[in-house]
Design an enzyme around this catalytic site. Structure first.
Site, PDB file in Angstrom:
ATOM      1  N   GLU A   1      57.038  34.075 149.510  1.00 18.77           N
ATOM      2  CA  GLU A   1      57.818  33.084 150.277  1.00 18.77           C
ATOM      3  C   GLU A   1      59.322  33.336 150.366  1.00 18.77           C
ATOM      4  O   GLU A   1      60.108  32.457 150.045  1.00 18.77           O
ATOM      5  CB  GLU A   1      57.612  31.693 149.666  1.00 18.77           C
ATOM      6  CG  GLU A   1      56.188  31.229 149.673  1.00 18.77           C
ATOM      7  CD  GLU A   1      56.032  29.802 149.105  1.00 18.77           C
ATOM      8  OE1 GLU A   1      57.016  29.235 148.635  1.00 18.77           O
ATOM      9  OE2 GLU A   1      54.908  29.290 149.160  1.00 18.77           O
TER      10      GLU A   1
ATOM     11  N   GLU B   1      45.377  31.599 149.734  1.00 13.01           N
ATOM     12  CA  GLU B   1      45.429  30.228 149.188  1.00 13.01           C
ATOM     13  C   GLU B   1      44.825  29.222 150.164  1.00 13.01           C
ATOM     14  O   GLU B   1      45.377  28.139 150.379  1.00 13.01           O
ATOM     15  CB  GLU B   1      46.893  29.830 148.893  1.00 13.01           C
ATOM     16  CG  GLU B   1      47.663  30.830 148.063  1.00 13.01           C
ATOM     17  CD  GLU B   1      49.100  30.409 147.747  1.00 13.01           C
ATOM     18  OE1 GLU B   1      49.423  29.218 147.872  1.00 13.01           O
ATOM     19  OE2 GLU B   1      49.885  31.288 147.374  1.00 13.01           O
TER      20      GLU B   1
END
Ligand code: GLA
Length: 388
Positions: free
Chosen positions: A183, A299
């Site tokens: 991220e 995820e």
């Protein structure tokens, strides 16, 4: 089947007993494990449920199917995990703050629980995650006043190397892939990197220095473990074309320093509007970039809500459950069609009883994003992804 949801139970039993909703990236597991009273999590009996299903074998010719687990809960789900998933990701236990909260003091206990479970059951693990601006203690980027940016980068890299060496010594037998960096790309249009990231700030908020720093991180990992598959992992890449383009640019810029980022991870935190076409476009963009030898969806969970303001749905109604099953079927069709490129699809949790989405983006809203319900019973989504 409609039953009292976990939120109802938690509200009835835990209200006023210190139970608090968690914000993003704090695991839902915390909420249900620490109330000190009976919760829906404790109520379910998953062992008896999942024995007859076998998801990962059904997908053996396509890709691995993984699941994120916590050390608190893994044993409750033993049969479900054993039968359905071939890889495990530690939900929090391998993050920096869990392993080395203070410099040089390593705590492996919880990560060991999951690694030993994986070893004992012939499962592999995805390492998650090394460089991330969240769940990382501040000391990692802290330096004495007046330290130059270049020296700061050297100090951070030394710390990262020590940290990764320790993790690698302990888990290299079981971890095949690492989310080396997580991220970094900004969600703000026109802005490349998260400007509040502790790492970005430590690099003087300078894009080039930051990219150099990241390239050195990948070099360290590949020096320490030349066999591990090195991922860059991020969210919203599935539907946000601008963010996807920025991720591609980021990888190109980092690779210009002479290192290979092997693979891209789509986190896959999507909702029930997600579909085949959106994923095909995104997967093809990554494939056509020519940058990666493989990708994973690291995820996945499909929220039943499509906006943060939507009202709480306490009980999963038949219509929503059916729509979710169709969404899962649709995205899995895309995954199967790209199985030459996709190495792993990992679910972010096993049962709706312990999803982080109960607390994000809205506190205490009951979500039902996974394959198994609060009671460990398989949902329509489970059959839908097996029906091919
Ligand atoms: C991000 C992180 C995960 C996890 C989820 C929310 O996607 O990569 O480790 O913290 O947020 O639970």
């Amino acid at each position: 089947m409609k039953k009292l949801s976990k939120l109802t139970l938690i509200s009835m039993l835990a209200f006023g007993l210190g139970f608090c909703g968690c914000s993003a990236n704090i695991p839902a597991e915390n909420g249900s494990e620490t109330t000190g009273t009976t919760t829906a999590t404790e109520k379910k009996a998953p062992e008896k449920i999942w024995k007859d299903t076998n998801l990962h074998e059904a997908y053996a010719d396509y890709f691995d199917i993984g699941v994120a687990l916590s050390a608190n809960s893994y044993n409750k789900y033993y049969n479900g995990v054993y039968e359905n998933f071939s890889t495990i990701t530690a939900e929090n236990e391998m993050k920096w703050e869990s392993i080395e909260k203070t410099e040089g003091n390593f705590t492996f206990e919880n990560a060991d629980i999951l690694a030993n479970f994986a070893r004992d059951n012939g499962k592999k693990m995805r390492g998650h995650t090394l460089v991330w601006h969240l769940q990382t203690p501040s000391w990692v980027t802290e330096v004495p006043e007046n330290t130059s940016v270049d020296d700061t980068i050297i100090i951070m890299l030394e710390r990262i190397e020590k940290h990764f060496v320790a993790l690698n010594e302990r888990y290299s037998d079981v971890i095949t892939d690492w989310d080396v960096v997580n991220e970094v790309i900004s969600d703000v249009s026109g802005e490349m990197y998260h400007k509040d990231s502790i790492y970005y700030k430590a690099c003087g908020s300078d894009n080039e220095k930051f990219e150099y720093f990241i390239s050195e991180v990948y070099k360290i990992v590949q020096k320490v473990n030349p066999d591990v598959v090195c991922y860059y992992n991020d969210y919203n890449l599935e539907w946000n074309k601008e963010k996807r383009d920025k991720a591609i640019k980021f990888v190109e810029n980092v690779e210009a320093y002479g290192v290979d980022i092997h693979a891209i991870g789509f986190q896959g935190h999507n909702d029930i509007n997600m579909n085949y076409d959106t994923y095909c476009t995104a997967i093809n963009d990554m494939k056509n970039s020519g940058l990666f030898t493989e990708m994973a969806v690291t995820e996945i969970d499909l929220s039943i809500y499509t906006s943060a303001s939507q009202e709480n749905i306490l009980l999963l109604d038949d219509e929503t459950e059916k729509k979710q099953a169709e969404a899962y079927a649709s995205v899995f069709k895309a995954f199967r069609e790209h199985s030459d490129f996709i190495a792993n699809i990992t679910f972010w949790g096993i049962s709706d009883a312990t999803t982080w989405l109960d607390y994000f983006p809205t506190k205490s809203r009951n979500n039902h994003p996974l394959l198994f319900d609060d009671y460990g019973e398989k949902k329509l989504a489970f059959d839908a992804i097996l029906d091919f």
